[in-house]
Design an enzyme around this catalytic site. Structure first.
Site, PDB file in Angstrom:
ATOM      1  N   HIS A 108      27.973  28.216  41.662  1.00  0.00           N
ATOM      2  CA  HIS A 108      27.357  27.590  40.554  1.00  0.00           C
ATOM      3  C   HIS A 108      28.211  27.804  39.348  1.00  0.00           C
ATOM      4  CE1 HIS A 108      24.453  25.084  38.254  1.00  0.00           C
ATOM      5  NE2 HIS A 108      24.034  25.491  37.490  1.00  0.00           N
ATOM      6  N   ASP A 144      18.603  27.315  42.152  1.00  0.00           N
ATOM      7  CA  ASP A 144      19.830  27.638  41.789  1.00  0.00           C
ATOM      8  C   ASP A 144      18.943  28.980  41.253  1.00  0.00           C
ATOM      9  OD1 ASP A 144      21.389  26.541  42.384  1.00  0.00           O
ATOM     10  OD2 ASP A 144      21.361  25.012  40.077  1.00  0.00           O
TER      11      ASP A 144
HETATM   12  C1  GAR Z   1      31.890  23.758  42.218  1.00  0.00           C
HETATM   13  O1  GAR Z   1      32.267  23.785  40.351  1.00  0.00           O
HETATM   14  C2  GAR Z   1      30.936  24.029  42.488  1.00  0.00           C
HETATM   15  O2  GAR Z   1      29.841  25.421  41.796  1.00  0.00           O
HETATM   16  C3  GAR Z   1      30.207  23.295  42.368  1.00  0.00           C
HETATM   17  O3  GAR Z   1      30.754  21.926  42.414  1.00  0.00           O
HETATM   18  C4  GAR Z   1      31.231  22.396  42.407  1.00  0.00           C
HETATM   19  C5  GAR Z   1      32.035  21.621  43.627  1.00  0.00           C
HETATM   20  O4  GAR Z   1      33.966  21.872  43.620  1.00  0.00           O
HETATM   21  N1  GAR Z   1      28.678  23.267  42.706  1.00  0.00           N
HETATM   22  C6  GAR Z   1      27.293  22.808  41.644  1.00  0.00           C
HETATM   23  O5  GAR Z   1      26.980  22.541  40.940  1.00  0.00           O
HETATM   24  C7  GAR Z   1      25.988  23.463  42.870  1.00  0.00           C
HETATM   25  N2  GAR Z   1      25.015  22.721  41.546  1.00  0.00           N
HETATM   26  P1  GAR Z   1      34.725  22.259  45.030  1.00  0.00           P
HETATM   27  O6  GAR Z   1      33.997  21.586  46.357  1.00  0.00           O
HETATM   28  O7  GAR Z   1      35.656  21.934  45.098  1.00  0.00           O
HETATM   29  O8  GAR Z   1      34.093  23.858  45.814  1.00  0.00           O
END
Ligand code: GAR
Length: 199
Positions: A108, A144
């Site tokens: 997160h 979360d």
């Molecule tokens: C990441 O920044 C992760 O922390 C966030 O989505 C992005 C995915 O990036 N997750 C959330 O916000 C969950 N609530 P990625 O697909 O490049 O790993």
């Protein structure tokens, strides 16, 4: 060897760093499958480039629990032991949590419990905090709220936009997520109530 299942919804950059660490022998695990709830998730293509079984499961028309039953069926069929949510933008049902108790991790983009839910980076900017960060945690019934495994602080700069802040946080995500998986794979995480002890 620990069998992983990775759930994504988008570009899958966290997934990719974990794939690369496994390929280099840094994490004693193998990836059984990558599943996306979005047909056009870029991460599916990237996973296939690494010869990993990666596919779309369509959530349309299914209740949250029925969709999760489908996912759990696919995971269990492949003997998945640890599930990684890597930018998977859905809330997991209690059914799923019970099937994989303390065996689902999430990344997160904030220092939880601050700024849970969507757009953690935007929430930090709007609130005006000077420090935010990244958190890896086990998933429980809340959004979360599960036991925290690792966190890394990231400064918020005066001229930050959501984009520049997200980029700076992502760099830390890419360090702590693979590390948390490695610790788990080495049997070095002990969950005691809400606290996670690193052995
Ligand atoms: C990441 O920044 C992760 O922390 C966030 O989505 C992005 C995915 O990036 N997750 C959330 O916000 C969950 N609530 P990625 O697909 O490049 O790993």
């Amino acid at each position: 060897m620990l069998k992983l299942g990775i759930l994504i919804s988008g570009r899958g950059s966290n997934m990719l760093v974990i794939i690369e660490k496994i390929e280099r022998g840094n994490i004693p695990a193998e990836i059984a499958c990558v599943i996306s709830d979005k047909e056009d998730a870029k991460g599916l293509v990237k996973a296939r480039e690494h010869n990993i079984c990666a596919f779309f499961l369509d959530p349309r028309g299914l209740s949250r629990k029925d969709y999760d039953k489908l996912i759990v069926y696919e995971l269990k069929k492949r003997d998945v032991e640890l599930v990684l949510l890597a930018g998977f933008m859905r809330i997991i049902s209690p059914y799923f949590v019970d099937e994989y108790k303390n065996r689902i991790m999430n990344i997160h983009p904030s220092l939880l419990p601050a700024f849970p839910g969507l757009h953690g980076q935007r929430q930090a900017l709007e609130y005006g905090v000077k420090i935010t960060g990244a958190t890896v945690h086990f998933v429980d019934y809340g959004c979360d709220t599960g036991p925290i495994i690792l966190q890394k602080p990231v400064p918020v700069l005066d001229d930050d936009t959501e984009e520049t802040l997200s980029e700076r946080i992502l760099k830390e995500e890419h360090k702590i997520y693979p590390l948390a998986v490695k610790l788990y794979a080495e049997g070095r995480l002990e969950v005691i109530g809400k606290r996670v002890k690193i052995l």
